[in-house]
Each structure stands twice: as structure tokens, then as C-alpha cells.
Design a protein around this motif. Sequence first.
Motif, PDB file in Angstrom:
ATOM      1  N   ALA A   1     -37.298  19.012  27.499  1.00 59.64           N
ATOM      2  CA  ALA A   1     -37.318  18.982  28.955  1.00 59.64           C
ATOM      3  C   ALA A   1     -37.437  17.552  29.451  1.00 59.64           C
ATOM      4  O   ALA A   1     -38.181  16.738  28.908  1.00 59.64           O
ATOM      5  CB  ALA A   1     -38.496  19.797  29.481  1.00 59.64           C
ATOM      6  N   GLU A   2     -36.698  17.216  30.517  1.00 61.88           N
ATOM      7  CA  GLU A   2     -36.763  15.883  31.066  1.00 61.88           C
ATOM      8  C   GLU A   2     -38.022  15.738  31.923  1.00 61.88           C
ATOM      9  O   GLU A   2     -38.478  16.680  32.554  1.00 61.88           O
ATOM     10  CB  GLU A   2     -35.510  15.602  31.899  1.00 61.88           C
ATOM     11  CG  GLU A   2     -34.253  15.591  31.046  1.00 61.88           C
ATOM     12  CD  GLU A   2     -33.028  15.203  31.843  1.00 61.88           C
ATOM     13  OE1 GLU A   2     -33.179  14.875  33.041  1.00 61.88           O
ATOM     14  OE2 GLU A   2     -31.928  15.208  31.284  1.00 61.88           O
ATOM     15  N   ARG A   3     -38.551  14.498  31.949  1.00 58.18           N
ATOM     16  CA  ARG A   3     -39.738  14.217  32.744  1.00 58.18           C
ATOM     17  C   ARG A   3     -39.445  13.044  33.650  1.00 58.18           C
ATOM     18  O   ARG A   3     -38.736  12.107  33.280  1.00 58.18           O
ATOM     19  CB  ARG A   3     -40.910  13.868  31.815  1.00 58.18           C
ATOM     20  CG  ARG A   3     -41.426  15.047  31.039  1.00 58.18           C
ATOM     21  CD  ARG A   3     -42.472  14.623  30.015  1.00 58.18           C
ATOM     22  NE  ARG A   3     -43.195  13.434  30.423  1.00 58.18           N
ATOM     23  CZ  ARG A   3     -44.221  12.920  29.729  1.00 58.18           C
ATOM     24  NH1 ARG A   3     -44.601  13.480  28.623  1.00 58.18           N
ATOM     25  NH2 ARG A   3     -44.841  11.834  30.150  1.00 58.18           N
ATOM     26  N   PRO A   4     -39.991  13.026  34.856  1.00 59.31           N
ATOM     27  CA  PRO A   4     -39.647  11.979  35.817  1.00 59.31           C
ATOM     28  C   PRO A   4     -40.111  10.592  35.423  1.00 59.31           C
ATOM     29  O   PRO A   4     -39.611   9.601  35.928  1.00 59.31           O
ATOM     30  CB  PRO A   4     -40.340  12.451  37.103  1.00 59.31           C
ATOM     31  CG  PRO A   4     -41.425  13.357  36.649  1.00 59.31           C
ATOM     32  CD  PRO A   4     -40.896  14.032  35.423  1.00 59.31           C
TER      33      PRO A   4
ATOM     34  N   ASP B   1     -37.603   6.751  31.286  1.00 54.40           N
ATOM     35  CA  ASP B   1     -36.370   6.026  31.579  1.00 54.40           C
ATOM     36  C   ASP B   1     -35.254   6.610  30.720  1.00 54.40           C
ATOM     37  O   ASP B   1     -35.224   6.419  29.504  1.00 54.40           O
ATOM     38  CB  ASP B   1     -36.569   4.542  31.268  1.00 54.40           C
ATOM     39  CG  ASP B   1     -35.307   3.719  31.514  1.00 54.40           C
ATOM     40  OD1 ASP B   1     -34.316   4.295  32.017  1.00 54.40           O
ATOM     41  OD2 ASP B   1     -35.319   2.514  31.206  1.00 54.40           O
ATOM     42  N   LEU B   2     -34.346   7.332  31.361  1.00 54.29           N
ATOM     43  CA  LEU B   2     -33.258   7.972  30.633  1.00 54.29           C
ATOM     44  C   LEU B   2     -32.002   7.112  30.597  1.00 54.29           C
ATOM     45  O   LEU B   2     -30.931   7.583  30.192  1.00 54.29           O
ATOM     46  CB  LEU B   2     -32.936   9.329  31.264  1.00 54.29           C
ATOM     47  CG  LEU B   2     -34.075  10.352  31.239  1.00 54.29           C
ATOM     48  CD1 LEU B   2     -33.626  11.665  31.828  1.00 54.29           C
ATOM     49  CD2 LEU B   2     -34.588  10.546  29.820  1.00 54.29           C
TER      50      LEU B   2
ATOM     51  N   ALA C   1     -35.246   4.035  19.877  1.00 51.95           N
ATOM     52  CA  ALA C   1     -35.016   4.084  18.433  1.00 51.95           C
ATOM     53  C   ALA C   1     -35.734   5.270  17.798  1.00 51.95           C
ATOM     54  O   ALA C   1     -35.212   5.924  16.893  1.00 51.95           O
ATOM     55  CB  ALA C   1     -35.463   2.778  17.790  1.00 51.95           C
ATOM     56  N   ALA C   2     -36.960   5.568  18.273  1.00 55.77           N
ATOM     57  CA  ALA C   2     -37.716   6.691  17.713  1.00 55.77           C
ATOM     58  C   ALA C   2     -37.015   8.013  17.973  1.00 55.77           C
ATOM     59  O   ALA C   2     -36.946   8.882  17.103  1.00 55.77           O
ATOM     60  CB  ALA C   2     -39.126   6.711  18.304  1.00 55.77           C
ATOM     61  N   ARG C   3     -36.472   8.181  19.184  1.00 56.32           N
ATOM     62  CA  ARG C   3     -35.816   9.449  19.513  1.00 56.32           C
ATOM     63  C   ARG C   3     -34.440   9.564  18.858  1.00 56.32           C
ATOM     64  O   ARG C   3     -34.021  10.658  18.492  1.00 56.32           O
ATOM     65  CB  ARG C   3     -35.734   9.604  21.033  1.00 56.32           C
ATOM     66  CG  ARG C   3     -37.091   9.630  21.720  1.00 56.32           C
ATOM     67  CD  ARG C   3     -37.006  10.095  23.169  1.00 56.32           C
ATOM     68  NE  ARG C   3     -36.018   9.375  23.946  1.00 56.32           N
ATOM     69  CZ  ARG C   3     -36.274   8.330  24.730  1.00 56.32           C
ATOM     70  NH1 ARG C   3     -37.520   7.843  24.805  1.00 56.32           N
ATOM     71  NH2 ARG C   3     -35.316   7.754  25.434  1.00 56.32           N
TER      72      ARG C   3
ATOM     73  N   PHE D   1     -33.076  12.866  23.965  1.00 60.45           N
ATOM     74  CA  PHE D   1     -32.350  13.105  25.206  1.00 60.45           C
ATOM     75  C   PHE D   1     -30.872  12.789  25.023  1.00 60.45           C
ATOM     76  O   PHE D   1     -30.450  12.239  23.999  1.00 60.45           O
ATOM     77  CB  PHE D   1     -32.931  12.247  26.337  1.00 60.45           C
ATOM     78  CG  PHE D   1     -34.360  12.547  26.655  1.00 60.45           C
ATOM     79  CD1 PHE D   1     -34.696  13.670  27.400  1.00 60.45           C
ATOM     80  CD2 PHE D   1     -35.379  11.720  26.207  1.00 60.45           C
ATOM     81  CE1 PHE D   1     -36.021  13.956  27.706  1.00 60.45           C
ATOM     82  CE2 PHE D   1     -36.707  11.998  26.505  1.00 60.45           C
ATOM     83  CZ  PHE D   1     -37.024  13.120  27.261  1.00 60.45           C
ATOM     84  N   ALA D   2     -30.097  13.090  26.053  1.00 64.21           N
ATOM     85  CA  ALA D   2     -28.648  12.871  25.986  1.00 64.21           C
ATOM     86  C   ALA D   2     -28.327  11.415  25.689  1.00 64.21           C
ATOM     87  O   ALA D   2     -27.401  11.113  24.925  1.00 64.21           O
ATOM     88  CB  ALA D   2     -27.988  13.316  27.292  1.00 64.21           C
ATOM     89  N   VAL D   3     -29.079  10.477  26.291  1.00 65.68           N
ATOM     90  CA  VAL D   3     -28.806   9.071  26.069  1.00 65.68           C
ATOM     91  C   VAL D   3     -29.042   8.688  24.611  1.00 65.68           C
ATOM     92  O   VAL D   3     -28.323   7.844  24.043  1.00 65.68           O
ATOM     93  CB  VAL D   3     -29.660   8.201  27.023  1.00 65.68           C
ATOM     94  CG1 VAL D   3     -31.151   8.311  26.697  1.00 65.68           C
ATOM     95  CG2 VAL D   3     -29.198   6.766  27.016  1.00 65.68           C
ATOM     96  N   ASP D   4     -30.017   9.320  23.959  1.00 67.01           N
ATOM     97  CA  ASP D   4     -30.273   9.065  22.537  1.00 67.01           C
ATOM     98  C   ASP D   4     -29.162   9.647  21.675  1.00 67.01           C
ATOM     99  O   ASP D   4     -28.692   9.014  20.727  1.00 67.01           O
ATOM    100  CB  ASP D   4     -31.613   9.675  22.129  1.00 67.01           C
ATOM    101  CG  ASP D   4     -32.748   9.241  23.035  1.00 67.01           C
ATOM    102  OD1 ASP D   4     -32.933   8.026  23.200  1.00 67.01           O
ATOM    103  OD2 ASP D   4     -33.439  10.130  23.582  1.00 67.01           O
ATOM    104  N   ARG D   5     -28.741  10.847  22.007  1.00 66.93           N
ATOM    105  CA  ARG D   5     -27.691  11.502  21.223  1.00 66.93           C
ATOM    106  C   ARG D   5     -26.365  10.761  21.348  1.00 66.93           C
ATOM    107  O   ARG D   5     -25.602  10.674  20.376  1.00 66.93           O
ATOM    108  CB  ARG D   5     -27.560  12.963  21.649  1.00 66.93           C
ATOM    109  CG  ARG D   5     -28.817  13.781  21.367  1.00 66.93           C
ATOM    110  CD  ARG D   5     -28.600  15.258  21.615  1.00 66.93           C
ATOM    111  NE  ARG D   5     -28.552  15.605  23.020  1.00 66.93           N
ATOM    112  CZ  ARG D   5     -29.625  15.876  23.771  1.00 66.93           C
ATOM    113  NH1 ARG D   5     -30.844  15.800  23.253  1.00 66.93           N
ATOM    114  NH2 ARG D   5     -29.495  16.212  25.047  1.00 66.93           N
TER     115      ARG D   5
END
Length: 265
Positions: free
Chosen positions: A2-5, A8-9, A14-16, A28-32
Motif C-alpha cells: 500500500a502506498e503511503r503519503p 517519495d515515490l 536500493a533496499a526495495r 513500489f512501481a518506481v522500484d520495479r
Amino acid sequence: MAERPDIDLTRPSAARVYDYYLGGAHNFAVDREMARQAIEMWPEVPLIMQANRAFLRRAVEFCVERGVRQFLDLGSGIPTVGNVHEVARRADPGAQVVYVDNDPIAVTYSRTILEDDKQTAVVQEDLRRPAHVLAAPDVRRLLDFDRPVAVMMVAVLHFVPDDDGPADIVAAYRDAVPPGSYLVVSHATQDGQETRADSHQDLYRKRTATPMTMRSKDQVRDLFAGYEVVEPGVVHLPLWRPASPDDVADHPERFAGLAAVGRKV
């Protein structure tokens, strides 16, 4: 996830990204998207990450077999399946683990995952500040520095630039633990993969807050000053004490990571 406000997306973590490579859900999508770019450049990247996780497992088992029951995992990321506390406790349910990371999202999710586990703690701190890490209340509460400690620096030192003095950082942790303690390191390397390594480092430099500095075998060996490096020395990931000969892939240099374990003397 789930996204949280408060997250920073716009920039990958690196961890994600590592969590995504391992099949985790804490990304998140930016990590993928960054992971997909990296895989396009270097299709073996997921296999390298899996080999790194397999090394972590073997190294923890090695330390437990030699009597270590305390682990300080620096730059731990998100403790997904097969992390330090799970591996150690298969051998000894009393093993104690402190995870340390400076990524607030990794820390938040780690604390959620481990909130009922009284033998682990998660500290939000930067491993480049050893005095702050070692003085953290949870570190002092769970780890007895009169007994051997395994200091884990798995796939993290390549995010410490030369200007920050990685050897000095490693030495500060070495000086805090007694003889008989261990240092566990895996580290990205450009050895044998120079062309792809350059593009991979460039991707991290442009996209993340943690640029990557790959290092040679000699540079990684130099990090073990004050430690006796155990056999087989500094080797590519699949070559560090494989469970069986079948686990050693052809052309292990394709796994652009080095692994080693040292014992403080």
C-alpha cells in the motif's frame, strides 16, 4: 504494498529494488521499473541477487557452527524470507539479531514484520556512523560485546563511496567486537564484467540516492584488515563454501559479486 503519503515515490530505493529481485512484496512501481531496466541491461541480475541471499544463508550457518549467537546486520534492508534471524534460529532458537538500515521505509516494514520478536530489533541509522550505531539502545540491549558478534555487511558496502572511507568504517566495527567475532561481506565487483558493470553503476547513480561503487577482489580483501580470512578466501558468490558441487554454476564470474568471511584475531 500500500502506498503511503510520506514516501517519495519518485525515486527508487536500493533496499526495495533488492526486495523485488528476491520476490518480496515490499516495493513500489518506481522500484520495479528500475529493476526491469537493470534486468534489460544485465539479465542475470535476479540470479546474482539469489546467489547473494544463498551466500548470506551459508555464512550465517558457518558462524553459528562456530559458536556465534549474536548478529549485527548492517544495511539489512527488509528482512524477507530467509534472513539472518530465521537462518540462525534453525540452529539455535536463542540467537539474537539487530538489523540496521537508514531507509525509513525498510525500517518501518522491518519493525512491522518483527514487532512480536523479542530477540530481534530494528535500528534506523546509517552504517557510516559506527559510533551512533553501536550506541543505539537496542544494540546495547540485545548484543553483548564481551562475546563474539558476527558483523554482517552483505551487499551494502558497494553503496559506500570511496570518499566515505569504507575500510575505516569496517575497522570501527572490528574494534568494537572481541576476538572470535566474524565479519561477513558480499560486494559487487566489476571483475570480468567491466562493460555491463559500467552501465549498471550508471543506472544506480542516475536513479537512486545510493550510487554503486563496484570494487576489485584486492579492494575487497583490503577491507579485512585485522581479520583472518577463512577459506576459500575472497571468491565469487557461488564459490564460497557451496552446499554441493552442483551449486557452483559455470562461469561463476558472471555472478558479479564477491564474498568472504573473516575471523577477528
